[in-house]
Design a protein around this motif. Structure first.
Motif, PDB file in Angstrom:
ATOM      1  N   GLN A 135       0.817  -1.220   0.000  1.00 38.99           N
ATOM      2  CA  GLN A 135       0.000   0.000   0.000  1.00 38.99           C
ATOM      3  C   GLN A 135       0.843   1.259   0.000  1.00 38.99           C
ATOM      4  O   GLN A 135       1.866   1.345   0.676  1.00 38.99           O
ATOM      5  CB  GLN A 135      -0.924   0.012   1.220  1.00 38.99           C
ATOM      6  CG  GLN A 135      -1.786   1.268   1.313  1.00 38.99           C
ATOM      7  CD  GLN A 135      -2.729   1.243   2.516  1.00 38.99           C
ATOM      8  OE1 GLN A 135      -2.912   0.211   3.144  1.00 38.99           O
ATOM      9  NE2 GLN A 135      -3.312   2.377   2.830  1.00 38.99           N
ATOM     10  N   ARG A 136       0.396   2.227  -0.781  1.00 39.50           N
ATOM     11  CA  ARG A 136       0.921   3.601  -0.722  1.00 39.50           C
ATOM     12  C   ARG A 136      -0.267   4.526  -0.519  1.00 39.50           C
ATOM     13  O   ARG A 136      -1.368   4.256  -1.000  1.00 39.50           O
ATOM     14  CB  ARG A 136       1.659   3.974  -2.009  1.00 39.50           C
ATOM     15  CG  ARG A 136       2.934   3.153  -2.227  1.00 39.50           C
ATOM     16  CD  ARG A 136       3.690   3.581  -3.478  1.00 39.50           C
ATOM     17  NE  ARG A 136       2.916   3.355  -4.682  1.00 39.50           N
ATOM     18  CZ  ARG A 136       2.449   4.314  -5.484  1.00 39.50           C
ATOM     19  NH1 ARG A 136       2.698   5.593  -5.204  1.00 39.50           N
ATOM     20  NH2 ARG A 136       1.754   4.005  -6.565  1.00 39.50           N
ATOM     21  N   VAL A 153      -9.299   4.460  -4.434  1.00 43.57           N
ATOM     22  CA  VAL A 153      -8.022   3.754  -4.328  1.00 43.57           C
ATOM     23  C   VAL A 153      -7.870   2.910  -5.590  1.00 43.57           C
ATOM     24  O   VAL A 153      -8.810   2.222  -5.993  1.00 43.57           O
ATOM     25  CB  VAL A 153      -7.987   2.848  -3.076  1.00 43.57           C
ATOM     26  CG1 VAL A 153      -6.718   2.003  -3.050  1.00 43.57           C
ATOM     27  CG2 VAL A 153      -8.094   3.689  -1.807  1.00 43.57           C
ATOM     28  N   VAL A 154      -6.710   2.981  -6.229  1.00 46.84           N
ATOM     29  CA  VAL A 154      -6.487   2.190  -7.445  1.00 46.84           C
ATOM     30  C   VAL A 154      -5.712   0.919  -7.089  1.00 46.84           C
ATOM     31  O   VAL A 154      -4.940   0.891  -6.133  1.00 46.84           O
ATOM     32  CB  VAL A 154      -5.717   2.994  -8.515  1.00 46.84           C
ATOM     33  CG1 VAL A 154      -6.533   4.194  -8.968  1.00 46.84           C
ATOM     34  CG2 VAL A 154      -4.347   3.427  -8.015  1.00 46.84           C
ATOM     35  N   ILE A 155      -5.947  -0.141  -7.862  1.00 49.67           N
ATOM     36  CA  ILE A 155      -5.233  -1.399  -7.691  1.00 49.67           C
ATOM     37  C   ILE A 155      -4.288  -1.577  -8.872  1.00 49.67           C
ATOM     38  O   ILE A 155      -4.727  -1.712 -10.015  1.00 49.67           O
ATOM     39  CB  ILE A 155      -6.198  -2.592  -7.596  1.00 49.67           C
ATOM     40  CG1 ILE A 155      -7.137  -2.424  -6.397  1.00 49.67           C
ATOM     41  CG2 ILE A 155      -5.420  -3.900  -7.473  1.00 49.67           C
ATOM     42  CD1 ILE A 155      -8.131  -3.557  -6.225  1.00 49.67           C
ATOM     43  N   GLU A 156      -2.994  -1.560  -8.564  1.00 52.09           N
ATOM     44  CA  GLU A 156      -1.988  -1.682  -9.614  1.00 52.09           C
ATOM     45  C   GLU A 156      -1.644  -3.158  -9.852  1.00 52.09           C
ATOM     46  O   GLU A 156      -1.428  -3.898  -8.895  1.00 52.09           O
ATOM     47  CB  GLU A 156      -0.719  -0.923  -9.211  1.00 52.09           C
ATOM     48  CG  GLU A 156      -0.969   0.561  -8.935  1.00 52.09           C
ATOM     49  CD  GLU A 156       0.228   1.233  -8.299  1.00 52.09           C
ATOM     50  OE1 GLU A 156       1.115   0.488  -7.789  1.00 52.09           O
ATOM     51  OE2 GLU A 156       0.294   2.467  -8.300  1.00 52.09           O
ATOM     52  N   PRO A 157      -1.593  -3.606 -11.098  1.00 58.33           N
ATOM     53  CA  PRO A 157      -1.222  -4.999 -11.376  1.00 58.33           C
ATOM     54  C   PRO A 157       0.184  -5.309 -10.871  1.00 58.33           C
ATOM     55  O   PRO A 157       1.082  -4.481 -10.934  1.00 58.33           O
ATOM     56  CB  PRO A 157      -1.279  -5.082 -12.912  1.00 58.33           C
ATOM     57  CG  PRO A 157      -2.145  -3.927 -13.334  1.00 58.33           C
ATOM     58  CD  PRO A 157      -1.901  -2.844 -12.321  1.00 58.33           C
ATOM     59  N   ASP A 204      -0.938  -5.289  -6.400  1.00 59.30           N
ATOM     60  CA  ASP A 204      -1.106  -6.735  -6.293  1.00 59.30           C
ATOM     61  C   ASP A 204       0.249  -7.415  -6.162  1.00 59.30           C
ATOM     62  O   ASP A 204       1.249  -6.905  -6.675  1.00 59.30           O
ATOM     63  CB  ASP A 204      -1.788  -7.275  -7.553  1.00 59.30           C
ATOM     64  CG  ASP A 204      -3.305  -7.312  -7.409  1.00 59.30           C
ATOM     65  OD1 ASP A 204      -3.779  -7.590  -6.299  1.00 59.30           O
ATOM     66  OD2 ASP A 204      -4.001  -7.076  -8.413  1.00 59.30           O
ATOM     67  N   PRO A 205       0.304  -8.576  -5.521  1.00 59.49           N
ATOM     68  CA  PRO A 205       1.550  -9.357  -5.569  1.00 59.49           C
ATOM     69  C   PRO A 205       1.737  -9.920  -6.971  1.00 59.49           C
ATOM     70  O   PRO A 205       0.783  -9.966  -7.760  1.00 59.49           O
ATOM     71  CB  PRO A 205       1.293 -10.475  -4.547  1.00 59.49           C
ATOM     72  CG  PRO A 205      -0.185 -10.624  -4.523  1.00 59.49           C
ATOM     73  CD  PRO A 205      -0.750  -9.254  -4.755  1.00 59.49           C
TER      74      PRO A 205
END
Length: 425
Positions: A135-136, A153-157, A204-205
């Protein structure tokens, strides 16, 4: 006869009849490889169950709209108010959050336009389970929820650590690709004509290191926002209810409280839905175990294949040992004549057979380990997990096969009359 001498004689016999020995232990090798895969698969499934339940929670329930249900017009369907009522009526629950998904037809950011971006409205409780992110910035707050704040909140691949060949054909959305290359924290997005500030970013991991069972359970969601903001700004006309949601996720915090909580939630929803049974409550653990049962069918097939192969290998060892007995009758007579006991003769034949079995075990272990490594590179979810004791068990199984299938020929050899054996030509 000393053990070392028995082993030395056994090696000599195996080397003297290479083709026959190779045919005998090849079946054992195939069986051991299958068994090794079975051991690894079973261990991997148990490990995955533990990891998945640790992430989703020990008392996880999912409330969803019942498929193909024909409404009587009394129930509003599943709504965010249902989640609120469950939380107020059952404050002891560890987690309750609604999930409302919506496809945004137009997203504008940094002068670029994107189509068909999946957005989800939820609450701060969303972060209590399934947390695998880096998280940032910050997460959504209770104040955001109460004020229907225009924040997201955005979810980055997460990409891949080692990308398999089949992943080259996986489709990636334009906005997902954009998130990989641009830092959106603190930026503004225009969603359906409304401005939202990005207050947090979750990465994401890597896909090949993702511990979640349902890796894509959120449906490739790219943006998260307060469900209240979703309802007040994003829902268009034609929705069943202005506060409808797709699901409500619950975690009791303790698997022992699951049955009682499930009954209580069903009672609350049936009352709120005017008696309509238009929802279903699913136990997430049961879903995982159901998927594992499907995998277990293939594991069982591998077990049966291994058992048949080991049986065939054992019969091969039996035949080889019997053939060795008939070919070495005079040798046995000489050994008995110079002082060898029946136990010495029996030990010699058992040692030779066990060596054949162990040779098959070593070859099978190498074959099984290679096959498991290959599957891990070419499948999206290989559960197999090898440990040192799997190899030890495989070798013990191979050795035991040689031991048990050699007992009869060894007993026959030890029971030979020395005088009659010396007369054999």
């Amino acid at each position: 006869m000393k053990v070392f001498e028995a082993l030395r004689t056994g090696f000599r016999e195996i080397r003297a009849h290479k083709s026959r020995s190779a045919l005998s232990f090849s079946a054992v090798a195939i069986g051991v490889a299958s068994m090794l895969y079975t051991f690894a698969q079973t261990h991997g499934m148990n490990r995955e169950i533990g990891r998945a339940i640790g992430l989703i929670g020990p008392g996880r329930l999912s409330v969803e709209a019942k498929k193909d249900y024909v409404s009587k017009g009394l129930s509003p369907g599943l709504t965010a108010d249902d989640a609120l009522e469950i939380r107020l009526s059952m404050p002891e629950l560890y987690m309750v959050y609604p999930s409302a998904r919506h496809w945004i037809e137009e997203l504008l950011v940094a002068g670029r336009k994107f189509d068909s971006v999946l957005v989800m409205g939820t609450t701060p409780d969303w972060a209590k389970r399934d947390w695998v992110y880096t998280q940032r910035g910050r997460w959504l707050s209770d104040l955001d929820l109460r004020q229907a704040s225009r924040v997201c909140v955005v979810i980055e691949p997460g990409g891949w650590v080692k990308k398999p060949f089949w992943a080259s054909w996986m489709w990636e959305g334009p906005f997902e690709g954009f998130l990989k290359r641009h830092d959106m924290l603190g930026k503004d997005l225009i969603l359906g004509g409304h401005s939202f500030r990005v207050v947090g970013a979750l990465r994401d991991p890597p896909a090949d290191k993702d511990p979640r069972w349902g890796r894509y359970s959120e449906g490739n969601v790219s943006i998260l926002m307060p469900v209240t903001a979703m309802h007040s700004l994003m829902f268009q006309y034609g929705q069943k209810h202005p506060r409808s949601v797709d699901s409500i996720q619950v975690d009791t915090g303790n698997e022992k409280t699951l049955p009682a909580a499930k009954r209580m939630i069903a009672s609350i929803l049936k009352r709120r839905h005017k008696g309509e049974d238009d929802f279903e409550i699913k136990d997430s653990r049961e879903e995982i175990e159901g998927q594992l049962k499907e995998t277990a069918k293939y594991t069982l097939a591998a077990t049966l294949l291994g058992a048949v192969a080991i049986l065939a290998g054992g019969i091969g060892i039996l035949n080889v040992t019997l053939a060795a007995l008939f070919a070495r009758v005079k040798e046995i007579g000489i050994r008995r004549a110079v002082g060898a006991t029946r136990l010495d003769i029996l030990s010699q034949f058992v040692a030779e057979a066990m060596l054949l079995g162990l040779c098959g075990g070593v070859a099978g272990s190498a074959l099984g380990a290679g096959g498991i490594a290959y599957l891990a590179r070419h499948t999206d979810r290989d559960l197999a997990s090898l440990t040192w004791y799997h190899f030890a068990a495989a070798l013990a199984l191979a050795g035991a096969t040689g031991f048990f299938f050699s007992l009869y020929p060894a007993w026959k050899a030890a029971a030979l009359d020395p005088v009659e054996a010396l007369r054999d030509e």
